[in-house]
Scaffold this motif. Structure first.
Motif, PDB file in Angstrom:
ATOM      1  N   GLY A   5       0.836  -1.191   0.000  1.00 27.46           N
ATOM      2  CA  GLY A   5       0.000   0.000   0.000  1.00 27.46           C
ATOM      3  C   GLY A   5       0.869   1.238   0.000  1.00 27.46           C
ATOM      4  O   GLY A   5       2.074   1.170  -0.268  1.00 27.46           O
ATOM      5  N   ASP A   6       0.276   2.384   0.327  1.00 28.29           N
ATOM      6  CA  ASP A   6       0.999   3.656   0.286  1.00 28.29           C
ATOM      7  C   ASP A   6       2.191   3.704   1.239  1.00 28.29           C
ATOM      8  O   ASP A   6       3.204   4.320   0.930  1.00 28.29           O
ATOM      9  CB  ASP A   6       0.056   4.807   0.626  1.00 28.29           C
ATOM     10  N   TRP A   7       2.071   3.070   2.400  1.00 23.48           N
ATOM     11  CA  TRP A   7       3.126   3.191   3.404  1.00 23.48           C
ATOM     12  C   TRP A   7       3.708   1.860   3.876  1.00 23.48           C
ATOM     13  O   TRP A   7       4.526   1.823   4.786  1.00 23.48           O
ATOM     14  CB  TRP A   7       2.630   4.005   4.602  1.00 23.48           C
ATOM     15  N   TYR A   8       3.338   0.744   3.256  1.00 20.27           N
ATOM     16  CA  TYR A   8       3.816  -0.567   3.694  1.00 20.27           C
ATOM     17  C   TYR A   8       3.980  -1.516   2.503  1.00 20.27           C
ATOM     18  O   TYR A   8       3.324  -1.388   1.479  1.00 20.27           O
ATOM     19  CB  TYR A   8       2.844  -1.202   4.697  1.00 20.27           C
ATOM     20  N   VAL A   9       4.881  -2.480   2.682  1.00 19.85           N
ATOM     21  CA  VAL A   9       5.027  -3.637   1.795  1.00 19.85           C
ATOM     22  C   VAL A   9       5.223  -4.827   2.721  1.00 19.85           C
ATOM     23  O   VAL A   9       6.075  -4.796   3.616  1.00 19.85           O
ATOM     24  CB  VAL A   9       6.235  -3.507   0.839  1.00 19.85           C
ATOM     25  N   VAL A  10       4.432  -5.869   2.523  1.00 22.09           N
ATOM     26  CA  VAL A  10       4.469  -7.052   3.372  1.00 22.09           C
ATOM     27  C   VAL A  10       4.636  -8.272   2.468  1.00 22.09           C
ATOM     28  O   VAL A  10       3.961  -8.373   1.449  1.00 22.09           O
ATOM     29  CB  VAL A  10       3.148  -7.180   4.177  1.00 22.09           C
ATOM     30  N   GLY A  11       5.530  -9.192   2.834  1.00 21.23           N
ATOM     31  CA  GLY A  11       5.719 -10.376   2.007  1.00 21.23           C
ATOM     32  C   GLY A  11       6.296 -11.545   2.776  1.00 21.23           C
ATOM     33  O   GLY A  11       7.017 -11.353   3.754  1.00 21.23           O
ATOM     34  N   THR A  12       5.951 -12.752   2.329  1.00 24.17           N
ATOM     35  CA  THR A  12       6.520 -13.962   2.902  1.00 24.17           C
ATOM     36  C   THR A  12       7.314 -14.699   1.834  1.00 24.17           C
ATOM     37  O   THR A  12       6.923 -14.728   0.668  1.00 24.17           O
ATOM     38  CB  THR A  12       5.433 -14.913   3.450  1.00 24.17           C
ATOM     39  N   VAL A  13       8.443 -15.245   2.266  1.00 24.30           N
ATOM     40  CA  VAL A  13       9.263 -16.097   1.414  1.00 24.30           C
ATOM     41  C   VAL A  13       9.774 -17.219   2.302  1.00 24.30           C
ATOM     42  O   VAL A  13      10.437 -16.953   3.313  1.00 24.30           O
ATOM     43  CB  VAL A  13      10.456 -15.333   0.799  1.00 24.30           C
ATOM     44  N   GLY A  14       9.444 -18.455   1.940  1.00 23.46           N
ATOM     45  CA  GLY A  14       9.875 -19.588   2.762  1.00 23.46           C
ATOM     46  C   GLY A  14       9.361 -19.445   4.178  1.00 23.46           C
ATOM     47  O   GLY A  14       8.162 -19.328   4.405  1.00 23.46           O
ATOM     48  N   HIS A  15      10.272 -19.407   5.125  1.00 29.20           N
ATOM     49  CA  HIS A  15       9.902 -19.326   6.539  1.00 29.20           C
ATOM     50  C   HIS A  15      10.138 -17.928   7.120  1.00 29.20           C
ATOM     51  O   HIS A  15      10.422 -17.799   8.312  1.00 29.20           O
ATOM     52  CB  HIS A  15      10.701 -20.359   7.340  1.00 29.20           C
ATOM     53  N   GLU A  16      10.014 -16.904   6.287  1.00 30.63           N
ATOM     54  CA  GLU A  16      10.220 -15.535   6.759  1.00 30.63           C
ATOM     55  C   GLU A  16       9.105 -14.614   6.304  1.00 30.63           C
ATOM     56  O   GLU A  16       8.561 -14.769   5.202  1.00 30.63           O
ATOM     57  CB  GLU A  16      11.555 -14.984   6.265  1.00 30.63           C
ATOM     58  N   LEU A  17       8.796 -13.665   7.154  1.00 27.49           N
ATOM     59  CA  LEU A  17       7.863 -12.585   6.848  1.00 27.49           C
ATOM     60  C   LEU A  17       8.667 -11.296   6.926  1.00 27.49           C
ATOM     61  O   LEU A  17       9.360 -11.041   7.910  1.00 27.49           O
ATOM     62  CB  LEU A  17       6.723 -12.552   7.879  1.00 27.49           C
ATOM     63  N   ALA A  18       8.598 -10.484   5.878  1.00 29.24           N
ATOM     64  CA  ALA A  18       9.294  -9.197   5.859  1.00 29.24           C
ATOM     65  C   ALA A  18       8.257  -8.084   5.767  1.00 29.24           C
ATOM     66  O   ALA A  18       7.300  -8.174   4.994  1.00 29.24           O
ATOM     67  CB  ALA A  18      10.243  -9.119   4.671  1.00 29.24           C
ATOM     68  N   VAL A  19       8.459  -7.047   6.564  1.00 24.95           N
ATOM     69  CA  VAL A  19       7.562  -5.888   6.569  1.00 24.95           C
ATOM     70  C   VAL A  19       8.408  -4.637   6.417  1.00 24.95           C
ATOM     71  O   VAL A  19       9.318  -4.387   7.211  1.00 24.95           O
ATOM     72  CB  VAL A  19       6.761  -5.815   7.887  1.00 24.95           C
TER      73      VAL A  19
END
Length: 142
Positions: A94-108
């Motif tokens: 969105g305008d102020w965030y990017v959220v994603g998962t890859v394998g066993h990790e969540l990145a914000v």
């Protein structure tokens, strides 16, 4: 004729025995389902600069929805499903965030909060046949 009666009696007896031997399911729904677990469920980050926060999760998972709170207003955003099995997509932005998962990790990744007010982001992690997890990130005002 006597053979048919004996046959019916044998079937009736076997049905009664099979119903009597059925175990009663005493587990509550989802009681024995594995859970998505996250190394930290809630964090607070500074808002005076852009930040990246990494979370370790015990299994791969998709993001089913985000809930945003700003100035006491909640907004719920649902993620799209990926074909062919309709699993949740691994990212949202969105305008102020990017959220994603890859394998066993969540990145914000959060952009600098120059609004003057705290904002909160709830991330729902989901996977088929797993109980979901929710991660909460509070971003302080600058």
């Amino acid at each position: 004729m006597k053979t048919i009666r004996i046959f019916h009696a044998a079937i009736a007896a076997s049905l009664l025995l099979s119903f009597a031997n059925c175990s009663k399911d005493t587990d509550a729904p989802g009681e024995n389902m594995p859970k998505i677990e996250v190394d930290k469920n809630e964090v607070t980050v500074a808002g005076d600069y852009a930040s990246t926060t990494l979370f370790r999760i015990n299994t791969s998972a998709g993001i089913s929805q985000l809930r945003l709170r700003f100035e006491d207003v909640d907004t719920v955003l649902y993620n799209k499903l990926r074909p062919p099995f309709n699993l949740y997509d691994n990212s949202m932005e969105g305008d102020w965030y990017v959220v994603g998962t890859v394998g066993h990790e969540l990145a914000v990744v959060l952009q600098k909060n120059d609004t003057g007010k705290e904002r909160t982001l709830w991330i729902s992690l989901d996977r088929v046949a797993y109980l979901p997890a929710i991660v909460t990130i509070h971003q302080q005002a600058q």
